[in-house]
Design a protein around this motif. Structure first.
Motif, PDB file in Angstrom:
ATOM      1  N   HIS A  60       0.862  -1.182   0.000  1.00 14.51           N
ATOM      2  CA  HIS A  60       0.000   0.000   0.000  1.00 14.51           C
ATOM      3  C   HIS A  60       0.896   1.229   0.000  1.00 14.51           C
ATOM      4  CE1 HIS A  60       0.661   1.171   4.239  1.00 14.51           C
ATOM      5  NE2 HIS A  60       0.856  -0.130   4.396  1.00 14.51           N
ATOM      6  N   GLY A  79      -7.877  -4.524  -0.567  1.00  9.52           N
ATOM      7  CA  GLY A  79      -8.368  -4.658   0.803  1.00  9.52           C
ATOM      8  C   GLY A  79      -8.708  -6.103   1.075  1.00  9.52           C
ATOM      9  N   ASP A  80      -9.934  -6.361   1.526  1.00 13.72           N
ATOM     10  CA  ASP A  80     -10.373  -7.725   1.828  1.00 13.72           C
ATOM     11  C   ASP A  80     -11.080  -8.407   0.657  1.00 13.72           C
ATOM     12  OD1 ASP A  80      -9.394  -7.547   4.429  1.00 13.72           O
ATOM     13  OD2 ASP A  80     -11.288  -6.724   5.199  1.00 13.72           O
ATOM     14  N   VAL A  97      -4.724   1.640   0.201  1.00  9.10           N
ATOM     15  CA  VAL A  97      -5.464   0.386   0.357  1.00  9.10           C
ATOM     16  C   VAL A  97      -4.524  -0.767  -0.026  1.00  9.10           C
ATOM     17  CG1 VAL A  97      -7.436  -0.977  -0.407  1.00  9.10           C
ATOM     18  CG2 VAL A  97      -7.672   1.500  -0.133  1.00  9.10           C
TER      19      VAL A  97
END
Length: 131
Positions: A60, A79-80, A97
């Motif tokens: 990131h 991210g997730d 991110v």
């Protein structure tokens, strides 16, 4: 198509020189399509080729990415969330991110165009702020 001494205005990406992709690209190649040295003073468009099994390490940073897959298939994590990608897919990565992408094919390269600001054309794993 011989060398006439004029600036080259057209060519194949594969003919551009490979540059160091950094420690975050495992099984990958990097070529600069456009950037401060080639027609675009503020941004850098890189062509990344990930061989089968190749991966970009999660990282990131304070700049965004504009990413377009032009060949192959893989996954892109932002991210997730994990997204399936293939030729014709685009991805936007906001600043700060965590993200990564990888080739899921056993036989074909994953080829993408990834654009960042000129400050963003670095090896993110080499940054002292960490990943």
């Amino acid at each position: 198509m011989g060398d006439t001494g004029k600036e080259q205005l057209c060519g194949k990406i594969i003919d551009l020189p490979m540059v160091d992709a950094g420690m975050h690209m495992l099984g990958g190649e990097k070529r600069i399509v456009f950037g401060p040295e080639r027609f675009w003073p503020t941004h850098v468009m890189r062509c990344f080729t990930l061989k089968p099994g190749g991966k970009a390490a999660s990282n990131h940073h304070p700049w965004v990415h504009w990413f377009v897959c032009i060949a192959g298939e893989g996954k892109f994590q932002i991210g997730d969330e994990i997204y399936d990608i293939g030729a014709g897919y685009w991805v936007y990565v906001p600043e700060e991110v965590p993200h990564s992408f990888w080739n899921t094919s056993e036989t074909e390269d994953l080829i993408s165009l990834c654009t960042v600001t000129k400050e963003g054309d670095t090896d993110p794993l080499a940054l002292t702020r960490g990943c």
